[in-house]
Design a protein around this motif. Structure first.
Motif, PDB file in Angstrom:
ATOM      1  N   TYR A  26     -18.975  19.515  63.441  1.00  0.00           N
ATOM      2  CA  TYR A  26     -19.978  19.658  64.735  1.00  0.00           C
ATOM      3  C   TYR A  26     -19.183  19.112  65.920  1.00  0.00           C
ATOM      4  N   GLY A  27     -17.715  18.722  65.953  1.00  0.00           N
ATOM      5  CA  GLY A  27     -17.275  18.403  67.155  1.00  0.00           C
ATOM      6  C   GLY A  27     -17.350  18.976  68.081  1.00  0.00           C
ATOM      7  N   ASP A  28     -17.072  20.411  68.270  1.00  0.00           N
ATOM      8  CA  ASP A  28     -17.280  21.280  69.219  1.00  0.00           C
ATOM      9  C   ASP A  28     -18.731  21.368  69.821  1.00  0.00           C
ATOM     10  N   ASP A  29     -19.681  21.174  68.972  1.00  0.00           N
ATOM     11  CA  ASP A  29     -20.904  21.593  69.326  1.00  0.00           C
ATOM     12  C   ASP A  29     -21.344  20.586  70.230  1.00  0.00           C
ATOM     13  N   PHE A  30     -21.022  19.282  70.352  1.00  0.00           N
ATOM     14  CA  PHE A  30     -21.544  18.313  71.423  1.00  0.00           C
ATOM     15  C   PHE A  30     -20.959  18.387  72.796  1.00  0.00           C
ATOM     16  N   ASP A  33     -16.572  14.972  74.842  1.00  0.00           N
ATOM     17  CA  ASP A  33     -15.633  14.432  73.886  1.00  0.00           C
ATOM     18  C   ASP A  33     -15.932  13.088  73.280  1.00  0.00           C
ATOM     19  N   ALA A  36     -18.818  13.456  70.854  1.00  0.00           N
ATOM     20  CA  ALA A  36     -18.256  13.859  69.704  1.00  0.00           C
ATOM     21  C   ALA A  36     -17.485  12.863  68.915  1.00  0.00           C
ATOM     22  N   ASP A  37     -16.498  11.971  69.566  1.00  0.00           N
ATOM     23  CA  ASP A  37     -15.956  10.774  69.055  1.00  0.00           C
ATOM     24  C   ASP A  37     -17.151   9.799  68.355  1.00  0.00           C
ATOM     25  N   PHE A  39     -20.111  10.647  67.349  1.00  0.00           N
ATOM     26  CA  PHE A  39     -20.819  11.295  66.184  1.00  0.00           C
ATOM     27  C   PHE A  39     -19.584  11.079  64.974  1.00  0.00           C
ATOM     28  N   LYS A  40     -18.209  11.419  65.272  1.00  0.00           N
ATOM     29  CA  LYS A  40     -17.353  11.178  64.190  1.00  0.00           C
ATOM     30  C   LYS A  40     -17.117   9.826  63.696  1.00  0.00           C
TER      31      LYS A  40
END
Length: 95
Positions: A26-30, A33, A36-37, A39-40
């Motif tokens: 889902y990295g691109d969906d946030f 950056d 996304a980090d 969430f990762k």
């Protein structure tokens, strides 16, 4: 009831094993950056925790199954002893 709990925990374990990894999906969906980090990081921690939890659930399921079998065996032995004490026939009785 204990036997059912063991079976139920087995189902929970299978469900946990069937969950896909979250990281990278889902990295691109946030759209941001930093988000996304974060969430990762969460996904990585969740994968590690889920793996540990799955092992613990498996152990509890096995304990419940073994306990249920032991209780069933004890119950059977007690029933046989009661039948024998009441003068009934028993599978272990020798004429």
């Amino acid at each position: 009831m204990i036997k059912e709990m063991g079976v139920g925990l087995g189902h929970v374990k299978k469900a946990f094993e069937g969950l896909g990894k979250l990281g990278g999906k889902y990295g691109d969906d946030f759209g941001h950056d930093d988000l996304a980090d974060k969430f990762k990081d969460f996904a990585t921690n969740w994968d590690i925790s889920r793996e540990k939890l799955t092992g613990e659930i498996e152990a509890l399921a096995e304990i419940a199954k073994v306990a249920a079998k032991a209780y069933e065996e004890i119950d059977h032995q007690l029933a046989e002893a009661i039948r024998g004490a009441q003068g009934g026939t028993s599978a272990k009785r020798v004429n």
